[in-house]
Design an enzyme around this catalytic site. Structure first.
Site, PDB file in Angstrom:
ATOM      1  N   ASP A  29       3.035  -5.271  52.253  1.00  0.00           N
ATOM      2  CA  ASP A  29       2.679  -5.578  53.765  1.00  0.00           C
ATOM      3  C   ASP A  29       3.443  -6.665  54.370  1.00  0.00           C
ATOM      4  O   ASP A  29       3.632  -7.705  53.621  1.00  0.00           O
ATOM      5  CB  ASP A  29       1.393  -5.417  54.043  1.00  0.00           C
ATOM      6  CG  ASP A  29       0.853  -5.439  55.447  1.00  0.00           C
ATOM      7  OD1 ASP A  29       0.369  -4.349  55.577  1.00  0.00           O
ATOM      8  OD2 ASP A  29       1.178  -6.272  56.376  1.00  0.00           O
ATOM      9  N   ILE A  30       4.044  -6.427  55.638  1.00  0.00           N
ATOM     10  CA  ILE A  30       4.713  -7.587  56.214  1.00  0.00           C
ATOM     11  C   ILE A  30       3.913  -8.941  56.483  1.00  0.00           C
ATOM     12  O   ILE A  30       4.247 -10.056  56.751  1.00  0.00           O
ATOM     13  CB  ILE A  30       5.694  -7.020  57.316  1.00  0.00           C
ATOM     14  CG1 ILE A  30       7.047  -7.870  57.661  1.00  0.00           C
ATOM     15  CG2 ILE A  30       4.761  -6.893  58.621  1.00  0.00           C
ATOM     16  CD1 ILE A  30       7.941  -7.290  58.444  1.00  0.00           C
ATOM     17  N   ASN A  86      -7.602   2.915  57.372  1.00  0.00           N
ATOM     18  CA  ASN A  86      -7.855   2.774  58.615  1.00  0.00           C
ATOM     19  C   ASN A  86      -7.616   4.114  59.582  1.00  0.00           C
ATOM     20  O   ASN A  86      -6.403   4.405  59.510  1.00  0.00           O
ATOM     21  CB  ASN A  86      -7.291   1.415  59.230  1.00  0.00           C
ATOM     22  CG  ASN A  86      -7.783   0.166  58.596  1.00  0.00           C
ATOM     23  OD1 ASN A  86      -8.766  -0.050  58.324  1.00  0.00           O
ATOM     24  ND2 ASN A  86      -6.718  -0.753  58.643  1.00  0.00           N
ATOM     25  N   HIS A  99      -1.637   5.492  55.279  1.00  0.00           N
ATOM     26  CA  HIS A  99      -1.586   4.425  54.245  1.00  0.00           C
ATOM     27  C   HIS A  99      -2.731   3.935  54.041  1.00  0.00           C
ATOM     28  O   HIS A  99      -3.849   3.953  54.683  1.00  0.00           O
ATOM     29  CB  HIS A  99      -0.511   3.411  55.015  1.00  0.00           C
ATOM     30  CG  HIS A  99      -1.109   2.714  56.234  1.00  0.00           C
ATOM     31  ND1 HIS A  99      -0.694   3.406  57.595  1.00  0.00           N
ATOM     32  CD2 HIS A  99      -1.565   1.943  56.518  1.00  0.00           C
ATOM     33  CE1 HIS A  99      -1.275   2.713  58.524  1.00  0.00           C
ATOM     34  NE2 HIS A  99      -2.011   1.701  58.032  1.00  0.00           N
TER      35      HIS A  99
HETATM   36  P1  5GP Z   1      -2.904  -0.263  59.934  1.00  0.00           P
HETATM   37  O1  5GP Z   1      -3.427  -1.481  60.935  1.00  0.00           O
HETATM   38  O2  5GP Z   1      -2.225   0.763  60.676  1.00  0.00           O
HETATM   39  O3  5GP Z   1      -4.015   0.070  58.983  1.00  0.00           O
HETATM   40  O4  5GP Z   1      -2.064  -1.283  59.257  1.00  0.00           O
HETATM   41  C1  5GP Z   1      -0.604  -1.157  59.470  1.00  0.00           C
HETATM   42  C2  5GP Z   1       0.068  -2.421  58.443  1.00  0.00           C
HETATM   43  O5  5GP Z   1       1.332  -2.060  58.299  1.00  0.00           O
HETATM   44  C3  5GP Z   1      -0.375  -3.837  58.710  1.00  0.00           C
HETATM   45  O6  5GP Z   1      -1.036  -4.339  57.774  1.00  0.00           O
HETATM   46  C4  5GP Z   1       0.998  -4.556  59.192  1.00  0.00           C
HETATM   47  O7  5GP Z   1       1.188  -5.557  58.629  1.00  0.00           O
HETATM   48  C5  5GP Z   1       1.981  -3.586  58.419  1.00  0.00           C
HETATM   49  N1  5GP Z   1       3.226  -3.402  58.764  1.00  0.00           N
HETATM   50  C6  5GP Z   1       3.584  -3.164  60.403  1.00  0.00           C
HETATM   51  N2  5GP Z   1       4.953  -3.060  60.284  1.00  0.00           N
HETATM   52  C7  5GP Z   1       5.372  -3.338  59.300  1.00  0.00           C
HETATM   53  C8  5GP Z   1       6.893  -3.358  58.767  1.00  0.00           C
HETATM   54  O8  5GP Z   1       7.862  -3.170  59.487  1.00  0.00           O
HETATM   55  N3  5GP Z   1       6.925  -3.529  57.344  1.00  0.00           N
HETATM   56  C9  5GP Z   1       5.636  -3.666  56.513  1.00  0.00           C
HETATM   57  N4  5GP Z   1       6.273  -3.754  55.241  1.00  0.00           N
HETATM   58  N5  5GP Z   1       4.840  -3.629  56.760  1.00  0.00           N
HETATM   59  C10 5GP Z   1       4.532  -3.344  58.144  1.00  0.00           C
END
Ligand code: 5GP
Ligand code: ZN
Length: 114
Positions: A29-30, A86, A99
């Site tokens: 995760d970034i 989520n 994811h």
């Molecule tokens: P959500 O809130 O949709 O469950 O989680 C999305 C996740 O994707 C977040 O934890 C966020 O940090 C991660 N994320 C968003 N953009 C990127 C990206 O460009 N690369 C990576 N590796 N993770 C990302």
């Protein structure tokens, strides 16, 4: 399709890969929320948990298998970890490609922040 995680699967957006097979990809995760924060995704575009069908049984099983494999390989299987999805707005979903967050490396505390 304008999907961030599909682009990560294609390789047009870079990621730090942790595990990959025919069905799933796992990458760092970034913006890590714990010492270990890995995202595990199906290679098939599925927008949300609500869009999973029984045709996706193998891909979902492979996501769980990848989590077990990574936990063992990185040595936090016994200490423990958390696997989170989520779904939609109230669930806090930001990226609309299914994811699972694999979190580990410290005592993770309460499940809900508020
Ligand atoms: P959500 O809130 O949709 O469950 O989680 C999305 C996740 O994707 C977040 O934890 C966020 O940090 C991660 N994320 C968003 N953009 C990127 C990206 O460009 N690369 C990576 N590796 N993770 C990302
Ligand atoms: Zn996608």
């Amino acid at each position: 399709m304008d999907c961030l995680f599909c682009k990560i699967i294609e390789g047009s957006i870079p990621s730090t890969k942790v595990y990959e097979n025919e069905h799933v990809l796992a990458f760092q995760d970034i913006a890590p929320a714990a010492p270990t924060h890995i995202l595990i995704i199906p290679k098939k575009h599925i927008a949300t948990m609500n869009d999973v069908t029984r045709e996706d049984d193998l891909a979902i099983a492979e996501i769980f298998a990848a989590a077990r494999h990574i936990a063992k390989e990185q040595g936090f299987d016994e200490a423990g970890y958390r696997l989170i999805n989520n779904c939609n707005s109230d669930g806090g979903q930001v990226v609309y490609h299914l994811h699972f967050h694999l979190l580990a490396g410290k005592k993770l505390g309460a499940l809900l922040a508020e």
